[in-house]
Design an enzyme around this catalytic site. Sequence first.
Site, PDB file in Angstrom:
ATOM      1  N   SER A 266      40.664  54.864  40.365  1.00  0.00           N
ATOM      2  CA  SER A 266      41.467  54.959  41.596  1.00  0.00           C
ATOM      3  C   SER A 266      41.486  56.398  42.095  1.00  0.00           C
ATOM      4  CB  SER A 266      42.904  54.513  41.328  1.00  0.00           C
ATOM      5  OG  SER A 266      43.703  54.763  42.472  1.00  0.00           O
TER       6      SER A 266
ATOM      7  N   TYR B 237      50.412  54.961  36.331  1.00  0.00           N
ATOM      8  CA  TYR B 237      49.202  54.428  36.966  1.00  0.00           C
ATOM      9  C   TYR B 237      48.195  55.552  37.225  1.00  0.00           C
ATOM     10  CZ  TYR B 237      46.198  52.269  40.508  1.00  0.00           C
ATOM     11  OH  TYR B 237      45.110  51.806  41.212  1.00  0.00           O
TER      12      TYR B 237
HETATM   13  N1  LIG Z   1      43.814  48.014  46.417  1.00  0.00           N
HETATM   14  C1  LIG Z   1      43.552  49.301  46.381  1.00  0.00           C
HETATM   15  O1  LIG Z   1      43.632  49.991  47.400  1.00  0.00           O
HETATM   16  C2  LIG Z   1      43.097  49.958  45.097  1.00  0.00           C
HETATM   17  C3  LIG Z   1      42.854  51.334  45.120  1.00  0.00           C
HETATM   18  C4  LIG Z   1      42.424  51.955  43.961  1.00  0.00           C
HETATM   19  C5  LIG Z   1      42.201  51.231  42.818  1.00  0.00           C
HETATM   20  N2  LIG Z   1      42.450  49.886  42.816  1.00  0.00           N
HETATM   21  C6  LIG Z   1      42.196  49.161  41.580  1.00  0.00           C
HETATM   22  O2  LIG Z   1      41.494  47.966  41.870  1.00  0.00           O
HETATM   23  C7  LIG Z   1      41.755  47.012  40.853  1.00  0.00           C
HETATM   24  C8  LIG Z   1      42.165  45.698  41.488  1.00  0.00           C
HETATM   25  O3  LIG Z   1      43.404  45.880  42.129  1.00  0.00           O
HETATM   26  P1  LIG Z   1      43.811  45.111  43.477  1.00  0.00           P
HETATM   27  O4  LIG Z   1      43.890  46.105  44.542  1.00  0.00           O
HETATM   28  O5  LIG Z   1      42.949  43.936  43.649  1.00  0.00           O
HETATM   29  O6  LIG Z   1      45.303  44.704  43.123  1.00  0.00           O
HETATM   30  P2  LIG Z   1      45.949  43.280  42.847  1.00  0.00           P
HETATM   31  O7  LIG Z   1      45.713  42.417  44.018  1.00  0.00           O
HETATM   32  O8  LIG Z   1      47.332  43.577  42.421  1.00  0.00           O
HETATM   33  O9  LIG Z   1      45.090  42.730  41.646  1.00  0.00           O
HETATM   34  C9  LIG Z   1      45.287  43.142  40.325  1.00  0.00           C
HETATM   35  C10 LIG Z   1      44.325  42.362  39.474  1.00  0.00           C
HETATM   36  O10 LIG Z   1      44.508  42.703  38.114  1.00  0.00           O
HETATM   37  C11 LIG Z   1      44.802  41.535  37.375  1.00  0.00           C
HETATM   38  N3  LIG Z   1      45.836  41.843  36.383  1.00  0.00           N
HETATM   39  C12 LIG Z   1      46.969  42.550  36.567  1.00  0.00           C
HETATM   40  N4  LIG Z   1      47.693  42.593  35.427  1.00  0.00           N
HETATM   41  C13 LIG Z   1      47.005  41.881  34.507  1.00  0.00           C
HETATM   42  C14 LIG Z   1      47.234  41.562  33.145  1.00  0.00           C
HETATM   43  N5  LIG Z   1      48.329  41.972  32.494  1.00  0.00           N
HETATM   44  N6  LIG Z   1      46.320  40.804  32.505  1.00  0.00           N
HETATM   45  C15 LIG Z   1      45.225  40.377  33.162  1.00  0.00           C
HETATM   46  N7  LIG Z   1      44.945  40.653  34.453  1.00  0.00           N
HETATM   47  C16 LIG Z   1      45.824  41.404  35.125  1.00  0.00           C
HETATM   48  C17 LIG Z   1      45.309  40.510  38.375  1.00  0.00           C
HETATM   49  O11 LIG Z   1      45.001  39.225  37.909  1.00  0.00           O
HETATM   50  P3  LIG Z   1      45.936  37.923  38.128  1.00  0.00           P
HETATM   51  O12 LIG Z   1      47.143  38.359  38.938  1.00  0.00           O
HETATM   52  O13 LIG Z   1      45.081  36.942  38.844  1.00  0.00           O
HETATM   53  O14 LIG Z   1      46.289  37.505  36.754  1.00  0.00           O
HETATM   54  C18 LIG Z   1      44.525  40.870  39.623  1.00  0.00           C
HETATM   55  O15 LIG Z   1      43.264  40.258  39.655  1.00  0.00           O
HETATM   56  C19 LIG Z   1      42.843  47.615  39.961  1.00  0.00           C
HETATM   57  O16 LIG Z   1      42.265  48.200  38.815  1.00  0.00           O
HETATM   58  C20 LIG Z   1      43.433  48.696  40.849  1.00  0.00           C
HETATM   59  O17 LIG Z   1      44.039  49.713  40.115  1.00  0.00           O
HETATM   60  C21 LIG Z   1      42.903  49.241  43.931  1.00  0.00           C
END
Ligand SMILES: NC(=O)c1ccc[n+]([C@@H]2O[C@H](COP(=O)([O-])OP(=O)(O)OC[C@H]3O[C@@H](n4cnc5c(N)ncnc54)[C@H](OP(=O)(O)O)[C@@H]3O)[C@@H](O)[C@H]2O)c1
Length: 258
Positions: free
Chosen positions: A148, A162
Amino acid sequence: MNDLFSVEGKVALVTGGAQGMGRMIAEGLVKAGVRVYITSRKPDVCEQSASELCEFGECVAIPATLDTPEAVVELANRFKEKEEKIDILINNAGRTWGAPLEEFPDKAWAPVMAVNVQGPFTLIRELLPQLRKAGGNESPARVINIGSLAGMVPQHLSAYSYAASKAAIHHLSRELAADLAGDNITVNAIVPGYFPTKMTAHIREEEEKTRELVGNIPLNRLGSPEDIVGLCIFLSSRAGAYITGVELPVDGGMSGCN
Ligand SMILES: NC(=O)c1ccc[n+]([C@@H]2O[C@H](COP(=O)([O-])OP(=O)(O)OC[C@H]3O[C@@H](n4cnc5c(N)ncnc54)[C@H](OP(=O)(O)O)[C@@H]3O)[C@@H](O)[C@H]2O)c1
């Protein structure tokens, strides 16, 4: 040169691939001809997403929680029951925790580090034989860890564990890249800026906040599925075979231009 960006016929595992950014990545890979395994904590969500993605190709659901090492080992074992090798491992699942500094609780550390750092480590360790089997000198196996921007540049989001966990996964990626290069396994971190998912919903809930956020992005928009998928396909294809141990931002210029 025509197949420089081809990933057709490969096998991938995308953690958290049923929703959010993981779903974007999984869909892009499925459409590109990859057999993709996805995880979600919720079995019905996992099955539903896999069946929707099967319209475009091959996708298999493995419901899994990833907050303990035991659960991660279990996921690896279930994957190994189905596949002898893995070409692309994408550690995407992640969780966050936000609270003002004075109130930031100690309990906000262990669960965030478990999912964002220890989980990816354990999964890589458990799948090493399958990664080694997939990797060759010209075409290494690929591990992509989703980091991130918050782990690279302070974002003032009060998401202390985080941000630290993401800096940790960036560095862990380099440590593992160094150790695994000789095994024909590349390890890289993708460093996303802001994508419209559940994780960023709280900073996009008011129009004014979204305008302010987008105003800070040099390329003047949030990230799209194509942006994240394009980078994953590039790193997973022949075109990305000579890249390991790097942190690649996909952030509209936030880290490079500001
Ligand atoms: N969105 C952004 O702008 C952004 C920016 C930088 C980095 N990221 C990174 O991108 C990745 C995906 O995030 P996102 O933006 O898609 O957010 P999100 O919609 O909140 O998705 C989080 C994902 O992680 C899974 N997850 C969370 N806790 C978990 C646990 N305890 N066990 C298993 N799976 C778990 C969830 O799976 P389920 O809920 O389906 O179980 C979901 O698929 C993350 O690593 C996040 O840090 C996102």
